[in-house]
Design a protein around this motif. Structure first.
Motif, mmCIF file in Angstrom:
data_model
loop_
_atom_site.group_PDB
_atom_site.id
_atom_site.type_symbol
_atom_site.label_atom_id
_atom_site.label_comp_id
_atom_site.label_asym_id
_atom_site.label_seq_id
_atom_site.Cartn_x
_atom_site.Cartn_y
_atom_site.Cartn_z
ATOM 1 N N UNK A 362 -105.471 -11.351 135.393
ATOM 2 C CA UNK A 362 -105.615 -12.509 134.278
ATOM 3 C C UNK A 362 -104.417 -13.449 134.106
ATOM 4 N N UNK A 363 -103.491 -13.313 134.898
ATOM 5 C CA UNK A 363 -102.258 -14.004 134.796
ATOM 6 C C UNK A 363 -101.500 -14.129 136.064
ATOM 7 N N UNK A 364 -102.174 -14.618 137.007
ATOM 8 C CA UNK A 364 -101.810 -14.611 138.452
ATOM 9 C C UNK A 364 -101.339 -16.116 138.680
ATOM 10 N N UNK A 365 -100.246 -16.259 139.456
ATOM 11 C CA UNK A 365 -99.835 -17.545 139.931
ATOM 12 C C UNK A 365 -100.975 -18.029 141.085
ATOM 13 N N UNK A 366 -101.175 -19.315 141.324
ATOM 14 C CA UNK A 366 -101.995 -19.940 142.195
ATOM 15 C C UNK A 366 -101.230 -20.836 142.970
ATOM 16 N N UNK A 367 -101.738 -21.432 144.101
ATOM 17 C CA UNK A 367 -101.161 -22.574 144.962
ATOM 18 C C UNK A 367 -99.645 -22.174 145.226
ATOM 19 N N UNK A 368 -98.880 -23.172 144.842
ATOM 20 C CA UNK A 368 -97.329 -23.146 145.087
ATOM 21 C C UNK A 368 -96.630 -22.636 143.853
ATOM 22 N N UNK A 369 -97.215 -22.176 142.847
ATOM 23 C CA UNK A 369 -96.517 -21.931 141.534
ATOM 24 C C UNK A 369 -95.690 -20.784 141.934
ATOM 25 N N UNK A 370 -94.466 -20.791 141.409
ATOM 26 C CA UNK A 370 -93.291 -19.540 141.512
ATOM 27 C C UNK A 370 -92.689 -19.613 140.351
ATOM 28 N N UNK A 371 -92.597 -18.317 139.891
ATOM 29 C CA UNK A 371 -92.244 -18.023 138.691
ATOM 30 C C UNK A 371 -90.674 -17.231 138.600
#
Length: 606
Positions: A362-371
């Motif tokens: 429910x709170x996953x990064x997508x594409x090139x998102x980097x946390x």
């Protein structure tokens, strides 16, 4: 160009292996392998030939494995020794290296049942040879029962008196008997000019080498089997006469799968090759070294991770790393000084706190998102589950851990001594490939290497020349310079030893846009070495380029005011004729050759 001859191959029936339809081929030299290969190759008492570890300027560790619990002898001749120095080994039975019932019952299409199994018995012998002179040649003889092995080695030079040091790095060997009859999927990369042959059933390529399905799309299988590619790769590496090998993980197709270890040592310290009897090996633990093998239940279950404990125990049984101050972690991480070169090996397999993809639903990064890097490189088992199964050797890699503190101390010490520093571990922290996404990403494999990015600050602070990894089964170089001084650290993924031939991670299927998740990517064979195909009498044949099995060739050369490090990506090119027969392989180099100028303090110059 250097050529490596391969045995003739004949086409066998097609087989379904691991859920993928591949072309099953049997090399003529292996098709009639007898049920007791050790005896057939004249190895009656030696199960594993002598192999070298822990090289230094004054010592070398010699190990071997016998069938029977009987002492052996090691005789060494060379400078500093009075005549012939002789040691009697202390045999140590290793029951953890025995076969499981599932391994004995395994059937592999294309191979005679049980033909890959060795007789029972695994007894380890280890002798540390000391009192040697630097940069000197020694000969030795191991006598074990009815067998005798003659080898030689050269000690490391001193840090102050040396000329040239050469080493070879390759990862993701992933050996197994099935590799003798398996051609892997050949993920599409860039193509210059004519396209690849059609990957359709019944096509000439399919009839010769096979096709398979990758992400819903049919692709070509590679012209060489895993076995052929690995052997050719090793043969090319041998001709460089390296001072040592770096093998940053995934040595076998399952650390708990004994036939995989038999296969690996058969290539490197056995009937198929004895290179480790003359060239020391510096291995690292990969994720596959924690995997029990498909026939043994993989990673087990949360209730029982004993197969994971057994898998890592096999690695510990074979390899003898130098003391790192923590007995429970011995072999996991260690330091080797080879003259002016320091190699620091880490275990990148256990990050704590444990993490899992389920934590981000429910709170996953997508594409090139980097946390951020995350804390764990695998969601296959937890440290608590491993401990509950009796395991005591897991070593967390995160800041504040024992391994982290040890690593920082070694970096500090090596820098104070003006060493040229290299590091190796398995999980590539900067990867464009399958395992380049963190645990919280929607498309993660659950085995992303990003948590190891935490080591970059240490590496840059202490002037590490290069960090060599694997894991994503592609050939890649990244460059990271966070302080902007033009120096930074070069990172390599050398996961092309002899298993898969993957490319950069894509948004969807093999022909879709590349995801581009690694902003530090400088070069990949997948993108920067386009395949060149030509039509020969109406048949499409590859003449150059593409991703292939290979390794990183590293030369460290002394100069008046320091040193030069040259890093050359090498591949083994299969020469295929118009009848789709592999005629030979050739040593070729990719265009991404990197030269680093090293100052007298051991640091890379801007």
């Amino acid at each position: 160009m250097t050529e490596t001859r391969l045995p003739d191959v004949r086409i066998s029936r097609r087989a379904v292996l691991g859920g993928l339809t591949t072309a099953a081929v049997v090399p003529a030299a292996l098709a009639s392998l007898p049920a007791a290969p050790a005896a057939a190759h004249g190895m009656r008492d030696l199960r594993v030939l002598p192999y070298l570890q822990n090289p230094s300027s004054t010592s070398m560790t010699v190990a071997w494995v016998s069938y029977a619990e009987v002492p052996g002898t090691l005789t060494v001749t060379g400078p500093g020794l009075r005549g012939r120095a002789r040691w009697t080994s202390t045999p140590e039975p290793m029951p953890v290296l025995g076969y499981t019932d599932a391994e004995r019952a395994e059937q592999i299409p294309g191979l005679e049942d049980g033909s890959w199994l060795l007789p029972d018995g695994n007894v380890k012998h280890v002798v540390e040879v000391t009192g040697l002179r630097a940069d000197s040649h020694y000969t030795y003889v191991v006598e074990q029962g009815r067998d005798s092995y003659r080898g030689s080695f050269r000690t490391a030079p001193t840090a102050s008196d040396w000329k040239r040091i050469t080493f070879i790095a390759m990862s993701d060997h992933e050996t197994e008997p099935r590799g003798r009859v398996t051609r892997r999927e050949w993920a599409p990369g860039e193509v210059a000019g004519l396209p690849r042959p059609d990957a359709v059933p019944g096509s000439p390529w399919d009839l010769a080498f096979g096709i398979t399905t990758l992400a819903g799309q049919q692709v070509l299988c590679y012209p060489l089997t895993e076995d052929e590619g690995y052997r050719a790769n090793l043969a090319v590496a041998d001709k460089s006469r390296p001072d040592f090998f770096l093998f940053p993980g995934d040595l076998v197709q399952g650390g708990g799968y004994q036939p995989g270890w038999d296969e690996w040592f058969g290539y490197n310290a056995g009937p198929e090759g004895d290179r480790l009897g003359r060239t020391p090996v510096l291995p690292a633990l990969g994720n596959w070294e924690s995997f029990g093998g498909n026939v043994n239940g993989g990673y087990g279950s949360p209730e029982d991770r004993s197969i994971v404990v057994r898998s890592r125990a096999k690695y510990h049984a074979y390899f003898d790393g130098p003391d790192n101050g923590t007995p429970e972690h011995r072999d996991n991480y260690y330091r080797i000084d080879y003259g002016p070169v320091t190699v620091i090996t880490l275990d990148s397999n256990n990050g704590e706190p444990d993490d899992d993809t389920e934590n981000y639903e429910g709170d996953q990064a997508v594409g090139r998102e980097y946390r951020g890097p995350g804390t764990d490189t695998q969601n296959n088992f937890t440290a608590a589950e491993y401990a509950a199964a009796g395991g005591t050797d897991l070593s967390d890699f995160n800041p504040g851990s024992t391994q982290w503190s040890w690593c920082e101390e070694q970096l500090r010490d090596a820098r104070s001594k003006g060493q040229i520093i290299f590091m190796q571990w398995h999980h590539s922290p900067f990867s464009s490939g399958e395992h380049g996404l963190p645990m919280y990403h929607a498309d993660t494999s659950g085995q992303g290497g990003t948590p190891m990015r935490q080591y970059h600050e240490l590496a840059e602070r202490y002037g590490v020349a290069a960090i060599i990894c694997g894991h994503s089964e592609l050939f890649e170089r990244s460059f990271v310079d966070t302080d902007g001084d033009g120096v930074g650290v070069h990172y390599y993924d050398v996961g092309v030893a002899g298993d898969g031939l993957r490319g950069e991670r894509r948004v969807a299927g093999p022909d879709s846009e590349r995801l581009g998740y690694n902003p530090y990517r400088q070069w990949t064979a997948d993108r920067d070495e386009p395949e060149v195909w030509e039509d020969v009498d109406g048949v499409r044949v590859l003449t150059a380029g593409g991703k292939h099995y290979g390794h990183l060739h590293v030369e460290v050369t002394r100069r008046k005011d320091g040193a030069r490090v040259t890093l050359t990506p090498v591949h083994v090119f299969p020469v295929v004729d118009k009848h789709y027969r592999v005629r030979r392989t050739e040593r070729r180099t990719y265009g991404d050759v990197v030269e680093l100028e090293i100052g007298p303090d051991g640091r890379v110059r801007a």
